[in-house]
Design a protein around this motif. Structure first.
Motif, PDB file in Angstrom:
ATOM      1  N   ASN A  41       0.857  -1.178   0.000  1.00 17.67           N
ATOM      2  CA  ASN A  41       0.000   0.000   0.000  1.00 17.67           C
ATOM      3  C   ASN A  41       0.897   1.233   0.000  1.00 17.67           C
ATOM      4  O   ASN A  41       1.564   1.533   0.982  1.00 17.67           O
ATOM      5  N   CYS A  42       0.904   1.951  -1.099  1.00 15.87           N
ATOM      6  CA  CYS A  42       1.794   3.111  -1.234  1.00 15.87           C
ATOM      7  C   CYS A  42       1.037   4.424  -1.311  1.00 15.87           C
ATOM      8  O   CYS A  42       1.569   5.445  -1.759  1.00 15.87           O
ATOM      9  N   GLY A  43      -0.211   4.405  -0.829  1.00 14.26           N
ATOM     10  CA  GLY A  43      -0.997   5.624  -0.769  1.00 14.26           C
ATOM     11  C   GLY A  43      -2.460   5.363  -1.083  1.00 14.26           C
ATOM     12  O   GLY A  43      -2.793   4.457  -1.839  1.00 14.26           O
ATOM     13  N   GLU A  44      -3.331   6.165  -0.463  1.00 14.93           N
ATOM     14  CA  GLU A  44      -4.760   6.126  -0.765  1.00 14.93           C
ATOM     15  C   GLU A  44      -5.256   7.559  -0.784  1.00 14.93           C
ATOM     16  O   GLU A  44      -4.757   8.404  -0.028  1.00 14.93           O
ATOM     17  N   GLY A  45      -6.212   7.837  -1.652  1.00 14.80           N
ATOM     18  CA  GLY A  45      -6.695   9.209  -1.719  1.00 14.80           C
ATOM     19  C   GLY A  45      -7.983   9.324  -2.485  1.00 14.80           C
ATOM     20  O   GLY A  45      -8.644   8.324  -2.792  1.00 14.80           O
ATOM     21  N   GLU A  46      -8.334  10.554  -2.779  1.00 17.12           N
ATOM     22  CA  GLU A  46      -9.556  10.825  -3.534  1.00 17.12           C
ATOM     23  C   GLU A  46      -9.304  11.950  -4.522  1.00 17.12           C
ATOM     24  O   GLU A  46      -8.784  13.009  -4.162  1.00 17.12           O
ATOM     25  N   ALA A  47      -9.651  11.676  -5.786  1.00 20.85           N
ATOM     26  CA  ALA A  47      -9.568  12.709  -6.818  1.00 20.85           C
ATOM     27  C   ALA A  47     -10.769  13.634  -6.692  1.00 20.85           C
ATOM     28  O   ALA A  47     -11.908  13.170  -6.518  1.00 20.85           O
ATOM     29  N   GLY A  48     -10.538  14.940  -6.789  1.00 19.49           N
ATOM     30  CA  GLY A  48     -11.633  15.894  -6.684  1.00 19.49           C
ATOM     31  C   GLY A  48     -12.548  15.884  -7.890  1.00 19.49           C
ATOM     32  O   GLY A  48     -13.754  16.126  -7.767  1.00 19.49           O
ATOM     33  N   ASP A  49     -11.995  15.620  -9.068  1.00 21.48           N
ATOM     34  CA  ASP A  49     -12.774  15.608 -10.313  1.00 21.48           C
ATOM     35  C   ASP A  49     -12.160  14.569 -11.238  1.00 21.48           C
ATOM     36  O   ASP A  49     -11.100  14.784 -11.828  1.00 21.48           O
ATOM     37  N   VAL A  50     -12.826  13.434 -11.366  1.00 19.10           N
ATOM     38  CA  VAL A  50     -12.259  12.322 -12.112  1.00 19.10           C
ATOM     39  C   VAL A  50     -12.159  12.613 -13.611  1.00 19.10           C
ATOM     40  O   VAL A  50     -11.406  11.948 -14.333  1.00 19.10           O
ATOM     41  N   SER A  51     -12.863  13.639 -14.094  1.00 19.19           N
ATOM     42  CA  SER A  51     -12.780  13.943 -15.524  1.00 19.19           C
ATOM     43  C   SER A  51     -11.401  14.463 -15.919  1.00 19.19           C
ATOM     44  O   SER A  51     -11.089  14.556 -17.113  1.00 19.19           O
ATOM     45  N   PRO A  64     -12.309   7.617  -5.645  1.00 17.53           N
ATOM     46  CA  PRO A  64     -11.181   7.132  -4.844  1.00 17.53           C
ATOM     47  C   PRO A  64     -10.040   6.653  -5.735  1.00 17.53           C
ATOM     48  O   PRO A  64     -10.270   6.100  -6.817  1.00 17.53           O
ATOM     49  N   PHE A  65      -8.827   6.885  -5.283  1.00 17.94           N
ATOM     50  CA  PHE A  65      -7.622   6.420  -5.968  1.00 17.94           C
ATOM     51  C   PHE A  65      -6.791   5.612  -4.966  1.00 17.94           C
ATOM     52  O   PHE A  65      -6.797   5.923  -3.768  1.00 17.94           O
ATOM     53  N   VAL A  66      -6.096   4.616  -5.446  1.00 20.03           N
ATOM     54  CA  VAL A  66      -5.096   3.937  -4.631  1.00 20.03           C
ATOM     55  C   VAL A  66      -3.763   4.033  -5.349  1.00 20.03           C
ATOM     56  O   VAL A  66      -3.698   4.397  -6.522  1.00 20.03           O
ATOM     57  N   ASP A  67      -2.716   3.720  -4.638  1.00 17.72           N
ATOM     58  CA  ASP A  67      -1.363   3.811  -5.195  1.00 17.72           C
ATOM     59  C   ASP A  67      -0.607   2.561  -4.740  1.00 17.72           C
ATOM     60  O   ASP A  67      -0.362   2.392  -3.543  1.00 17.72           O
ATOM     61  N   ASN A  68      -0.285   1.696  -5.657  1.00 15.14           N
ATOM     62  CA  ASN A  68       0.391   0.438  -5.320  1.00 15.14           C
ATOM     63  C   ASN A  68       1.881   0.503  -5.630  1.00 15.14           C
ATOM     64  O   ASN A  68       2.302   1.154  -6.587  1.00 15.14           O
ATOM     65  N   CYS A  69       2.665  -0.190  -4.820  1.00 14.85           N
ATOM     66  CA  CYS A  69       4.049  -0.518  -5.147  1.00 14.85           C
ATOM     67  C   CYS A  69       4.131  -2.045  -5.170  1.00 14.85           C
ATOM     68  O   CYS A  69       3.311  -2.725  -4.553  1.00 14.85           O
ATOM     69  N   ARG A 269      -7.855  -3.276  -6.989  1.00 15.71           N
ATOM     70  CA  ARG A 269      -6.942  -3.464  -5.871  1.00 15.71           C
ATOM     71  C   ARG A 269      -7.615  -4.212  -4.721  1.00 15.71           C
ATOM     72  O   ARG A 269      -7.019  -5.073  -4.070  1.00 15.71           O
ATOM     73  N   ASP A 270      -8.896  -3.898  -4.503  1.00 19.82           N
ATOM     74  CA  ASP A 270      -9.604  -4.515  -3.384  1.00 19.82           C
ATOM     75  C   ASP A 270      -9.885  -5.999  -3.599  1.00 19.82           C
ATOM     76  O   ASP A 270     -10.308  -6.683  -2.662  1.00 19.82           O
ATOM     77  N   THR A 271      -9.668  -6.500  -4.802  1.00 19.13           N
ATOM     78  CA  THR A 271      -9.828  -7.942  -5.063  1.00 19.13           C
ATOM     79  C   THR A 271      -8.508  -8.695  -4.921  1.00 19.13           C
ATOM     80  O   THR A 271      -8.487  -9.931  -5.024  1.00 19.13           O
TER      81      THR A 271
END
Length: 280
Positions: A41-51, A64-69, A269-271
């Motif tokens: 797990n290299c970060g979790e966050g939320e994009a304000g505007d996915v467009s 929501p965004f995740v960041d994997n290593c 990622r959650d799977t």
């Protein structure tokens, strides 16, 4: 007088002795093969505007965004693919808010250093650090590994940052890549050039003995709907190269019967199994 069978046996033993003696000074063959792969797990966050990543689609909607290593244990040594957002963000109570409200507000629930320690891996144990590209959510912890060889495309390494500053420390050991690279020389881990998101973006093909082949997307693809509809983020440096890289990945998936793991896609990622669990 010695009989023929006895002579033949003596000659065979002598030949074997010569062969053993001759081989004793030879170097051992290089070990090959990926043994396991961990998702960190290299970060979790939320994009304000996915467009921002899907122009004209879901305008103004957060996502929501995740960041994997990915930590790869190869018979020849450890390799880390991407380093995520900076571990320092873990100490910020509300994470790191972006200057652009459309971008991702990152948090760091676990540090990279802590996850490596949990696995009994020290930064000095890592033989290679390879990064998909030079955005901060992928190179945030490169300097946790100041003596580790960095693998990055030459076009990315030469790409100037803000105020023409270098994106990597000049003193950090580096191997600049031009195109694809077989990292360990046995075909089990291959850097794949996939420019477009940035000038020298790269993805990674990993062949696991039980799981099979995987393509780690980096940011050649940000989430599944962009992949399904071939959408190109407005922030990418080259739309045509992005589409060509997507097609290259599609061809590679077909050729290698590979799975596509999309770096920032939380639903996927959650799977998946996260460290300390691993894939073989």
């Amino acid at each position: 007088m010695l009989k023929a069978p006895f002579i033949a046996a003596r000659l065979a033993l002598a030949s074997l002795a010569i062969l053993v003696a001759g081989c004793s000074g030879m170097p051992a063959p290089r070990a090959s093969g990926v043994e396991r792969l961990y998702i960190l797990n290299c970060g979790e966050g939320e994009a304000g505007d996915v467009s921002r990543w899907s122009p004209g689609v879901n305008v103004g909607q957060p996502m929501p965004f995740v960041d994997n290593c990915y930590l790869i244990k190869h018979a020849q040594g450890w390799m880390l693919w991407d380093t995520g957002v900076s571990d320092a963000i873990a100490a910020l109570p509300d994470g790191l808010a972006p200057a652009d409200p459309k971008a991702v507000h990152w948090r760091r629930p676990k540090t990279l250093a802590g996850q490596l320690a949990q696995l009994g891996v020290q930064p000095a144990d890592i033989r290679y650090v390879a990064v998909s590209h030079a955005h901060p959510d992928h190179i945030g912890n490169v300097e946790l590994f100041p003596q580790t060889m960095l693998l990055v495309q030459k076009a990315e390494y030469d790409w100037p940052g803000a105020n023409n500053a270098p994106r990597f420390k000049p003193e950090h050991p580096v191997t600049t890549v031009e195109g694809d690279k077989d990292v360990f020389g046995d075909g089990s881990v291959t850097i794949i050039a996939t420019p477009g998101h940035t000038p020298g973006h790269q993805s990674l093909l990993v062949k696991l003995p039980k799981t099979g082949a995987l393509v780690l997307s980096g940011d050649a693809i940000h989430f599944k709907s962009n992949w399904d509809y071939r959408r190109v983020p407005s922030i990418n440096v080259d739309k045509d190269k992005t589409l060509a890289s997507m097609q290259r990945i599609a061809d590679l998936l077909a050729q290698q019967h590979a799975q596509l793991w999309i770096n920032h896609d939380q639903a996927q990622r959650d799977t998946l199994k996260m460290a300390p669990a691993y894939y073989e």
